[in-house]
Scaffold this motif. Structure first.
Motif, PDB file in Angstrom:
ATOM      1  N   ALA A  47       6.730  -7.804   0.324  1.00  0.00           N
ATOM      2  CA  ALA A  47       6.951  -8.360  -0.643  1.00  0.00           C
ATOM      3  C   ALA A  47       5.855  -9.567  -0.976  1.00  0.00           C
ATOM      4  O   ALA A  47       5.609  -9.765  -2.448  1.00  0.00           O
ATOM      5  CB  ALA A  47       8.245  -9.336  -0.502  1.00  0.00           C
ATOM      6  N   ALA A  48       5.332 -10.210  -0.033  1.00  0.00           N
ATOM      7  CA  ALA A  48       4.167 -11.341  -0.430  1.00  0.00           C
ATOM      8  C   ALA A  48       3.025 -10.601  -0.987  1.00  0.00           C
ATOM      9  O   ALA A  48       2.514 -11.240  -1.967  1.00  0.00           O
ATOM     10  CB  ALA A  48       3.892 -11.916   1.081  1.00  0.00           C
ATOM     11  N   THR A  49       2.575  -9.249  -0.681  1.00  0.00           N
ATOM     12  CA  THR A  49       1.696  -8.653  -1.243  1.00  0.00           C
ATOM     13  C   THR A  49       2.015  -8.192  -2.557  1.00  0.00           C
ATOM     14  O   THR A  49       1.025  -8.319  -3.484  1.00  0.00           O
ATOM     15  CB  THR A  49       1.495  -7.394  -0.246  1.00  0.00           C
ATOM     16  OG1 THR A  49       1.089  -7.773   1.062  1.00  0.00           O
ATOM     17  CG2 THR A  49       0.241  -6.503  -0.781  1.00  0.00           C
ATOM     18  N   ALA A  50       3.385  -7.676  -2.784  1.00  0.00           N
ATOM     19  CA  ALA A  50       3.570  -7.063  -4.066  1.00  0.00           C
ATOM     20  C   ALA A  50       3.560  -8.358  -5.235  1.00  0.00           C
ATOM     21  O   ALA A  50       3.457  -8.223  -6.198  1.00  0.00           O
ATOM     22  CB  ALA A  50       4.804  -6.593  -4.040  1.00  0.00           C
ATOM     23  N   GLU A  51       3.942  -9.686  -4.600  1.00  0.00           N
ATOM     24  CA  GLU A  51       4.287 -10.846  -5.504  1.00  0.00           C
ATOM     25  C   GLU A  51       2.637 -11.629  -5.699  1.00  0.00           C
ATOM     26  O   GLU A  51       2.587 -12.595  -6.259  1.00  0.00           O
ATOM     27  CB  GLU A  51       4.925 -11.700  -4.929  1.00  0.00           C
ATOM     28  CG  GLU A  51       6.502 -11.205  -4.998  1.00  0.00           C
ATOM     29  CD  GLU A  51       7.494 -11.870  -4.165  1.00  0.00           C
ATOM     30  OE1 GLU A  51       6.919 -12.957  -3.617  1.00  0.00           O
ATOM     31  OE2 GLU A  51       8.609 -11.252  -3.893  1.00  0.00           O
ATOM     32  N   GLY A  52       1.674 -10.870  -5.069  1.00  0.00           N
ATOM     33  CA  GLY A  52       0.233 -11.599  -5.213  1.00  0.00           C
ATOM     34  C   GLY A  52       0.123 -12.746  -4.225  1.00  0.00           C
ATOM     35  O   GLY A  52      -0.770 -13.565  -4.752  1.00  0.00           O
ATOM     36  N   ARG A  53       0.673 -13.090  -3.391  1.00  0.00           N
ATOM     37  CA  ARG A  53       0.640 -14.507  -2.550  1.00  0.00           C
ATOM     38  C   ARG A  53       0.476 -13.851  -1.134  1.00  0.00           C
ATOM     39  O   ARG A  53       0.958 -14.579  -0.293  1.00  0.00           O
ATOM     40  CB  ARG A  53       1.849 -15.093  -2.545  1.00  0.00           C
ATOM     41  CG  ARG A  53       3.151 -14.528  -2.545  1.00  0.00           C
ATOM     42  CD  ARG A  53       4.429 -15.661  -2.652  1.00  0.00           C
ATOM     43  NE  ARG A  53       5.650 -14.838  -2.356  1.00  0.00           N
ATOM     44  CZ  ARG A  53       6.049 -14.625  -1.036  1.00  0.00           C
ATOM     45  NH1 ARG A  53       5.383 -15.190   0.030  1.00  0.00           N
ATOM     46  NH2 ARG A  53       7.099 -13.955  -0.733  1.00  0.00           N
ATOM     47  N   PRO A  89      -1.849  -3.269  -0.264  1.00  0.00           N
ATOM     48  CA  PRO A  89      -0.380  -2.636  -0.184  1.00  0.00           C
ATOM     49  C   PRO A  89      -0.497  -1.507   0.409  1.00  0.00           C
ATOM     50  O   PRO A  89       0.483  -1.301   1.343  1.00  0.00           O
ATOM     51  CB  PRO A  89      -0.318  -2.613  -1.518  1.00  0.00           C
ATOM     52  CG  PRO A  89      -1.344  -3.380  -2.308  1.00  0.00           C
ATOM     53  CD  PRO A  89      -2.399  -3.500  -1.399  1.00  0.00           C
ATOM     54  N   GLU A  90      -1.478  -0.685   0.467  1.00  0.00           N
ATOM     55  CA  GLU A  90      -1.649   0.572   1.247  1.00  0.00           C
ATOM     56  C   GLU A  90      -1.617   0.382   2.624  1.00  0.00           C
ATOM     57  O   GLU A  90      -0.907   1.064   3.360  1.00  0.00           O
ATOM     58  CB  GLU A  90      -2.729   1.453   0.801  1.00  0.00           C
ATOM     59  CG  GLU A  90      -2.730   2.908   0.942  1.00  0.00           C
ATOM     60  CD  GLU A  90      -3.928   3.532   0.225  1.00  0.00           C
ATOM     61  OE1 GLU A  90      -4.433   3.141  -0.484  1.00  0.00           O
ATOM     62  OE2 GLU A  90      -4.449   4.437   1.161  1.00  0.00           O
ATOM     63  N   ARG A  91      -2.453  -0.460   3.225  1.00  0.00           N
ATOM     64  CA  ARG A  91      -2.520  -0.737   4.564  1.00  0.00           C
ATOM     65  C   ARG A  91      -1.220  -1.106   5.106  1.00  0.00           C
ATOM     66  O   ARG A  91      -1.012  -0.997   6.002  1.00  0.00           O
ATOM     67  CB  ARG A  91      -3.704  -1.819   4.969  1.00  0.00           C
ATOM     68  CG  ARG A  91      -4.926  -1.522   4.443  1.00  0.00           C
ATOM     69  CD  ARG A  91      -5.840  -0.478   5.627  1.00  0.00           C
ATOM     70  NE  ARG A  91      -5.430   0.873   5.067  1.00  0.00           N
ATOM     71  CZ  ARG A  91      -6.147   1.480   4.086  1.00  0.00           C
ATOM     72  NH1 ARG A  91      -6.788   1.272   3.516  1.00  0.00           N
ATOM     73  NH2 ARG A  91      -5.499   2.871   3.721  1.00  0.00           N
ATOM     74  N   VAL A  92      -0.508  -2.145   4.316  1.00  0.00           N
ATOM     75  CA  VAL A  92       0.775  -2.674   4.822  1.00  0.00           C
ATOM     76  C   VAL A  92       1.842  -1.385   4.951  1.00  0.00           C
ATOM     77  O   VAL A  92       2.666  -1.450   5.880  1.00  0.00           O
ATOM     78  CB  VAL A  92       1.297  -3.680   3.944  1.00  0.00           C
ATOM     79  CG1 VAL A  92       2.550  -4.262   4.196  1.00  0.00           C
ATOM     80  CG2 VAL A  92       0.249  -5.050   3.936  1.00  0.00           C
TER      81      VAL A  92
END
Ligand SMILES: [Fe+2]
Length: 229
Positions: free
Chosen positions: A39-45, A132-135
């Motif tokens: 979620a943090a990754t998707a939200e740019g934080r 995002p891909e790595r996560v």
């Protein structure tokens, strides 16, 4: 997914079977952390102090969990199934699945540090484009491993180990954590947990844990602001 009848402490305690409540709660905490990271990754934080702290804690918890399973759990099962090749193969799969996570954890760690060597390498507070891909990759592989463990290894453990064996494994876990580690582990497990799972987890822990958590540990944990949530 998890198997409901294996999650509750009361039912297993009554039957004299091994109680897997703490194992399921730990797996659920890993799932929760990886969805917070996604979620943090998707939200740019993703490149924030809170996410870095949450990620460091996640890595630590996973390292302790898998190290102790490798040292204290799988060898016990291997001794109990020494003449059962399919079950021995399953134990080898558990070890291999743990080992496979190493490079995936490293890849996320590098991406979060903005030090990915790939084409999407990030700069400053912008993570690399491949984060995002790595996560997702890490969540897929760890998720598949935990499902495999829950669906195949835990039923085997229930069949061939005793509650005394399981207590010895949990003792190994407590020794590896130490008192300081336990002080971080308990509120980490309870973070965002559902009411029924919370009750089952606390019932599976020594009695003072609930009070100590409420008075001391939960507040200290909250101040760490893992994942910036
Ligand atoms: Fe596990």
């Amino acid at each position: 997914m998890t198997v409901p009848q294996q999650r509750t402490a009361d039912r297993t305690a009554a039957s004299g079977a091994i109680d897997f409540t703490v194992m399921y709660a730990t797996h659920d905490a890993f799932r929760r952390d990886l969805s917070r990271l996604a979620a943090a990754t998707a939200e740019g934080r993703a490149v924030t102090a809170g996410v870095r702290a949450g990620w460091e804690n996640f890595q630590h918890q996973l390292h302790v969990h898998h190290t102790v399973e490798d040292a204290e759990l799988w060898p016990r099962v291997e001794r109990a199934v020494a003449h059962r090749p399919a079950d021995l193969a399953l134990m080898r799969e558990m070890e291999e699945e743990h080992a496979r996570l190493g490079p995936l954890l490293e890849a996320v760690d590098h991406a979060l540090s903005g030090s990915s060597s790939g084409s999407g390498a990030g700069t400053g507070d912008r993570p690399p484009a491949d984060l995002p891909e790595r996560v997702r990759e890490l969540a897929d592989v760890l998720g598949a491993h935990m499902r495999h463990e829950e669906q195949s290894a835990l039923p085997l453990i229930q069949e061939v180990l005793t509650p005394k064996d399981w207590a010895a494994f949990r003792g190994g876990m407590a020794r590896a954590q130490g008192p300081r580690g336990a002080a971080g582990y308990i509120p980490w497990i309870l973070d965002g947990i559902g009411a029924e799972d919370r009750r089952a987890f606390l019932a599976a822990m020594p009695a003072p844990v609930a009070v100590v958590n409420r008075l001391f540990l939960a507040g200290r944990y909250r101040r760490r602001d893992y994942w910036g949530s």
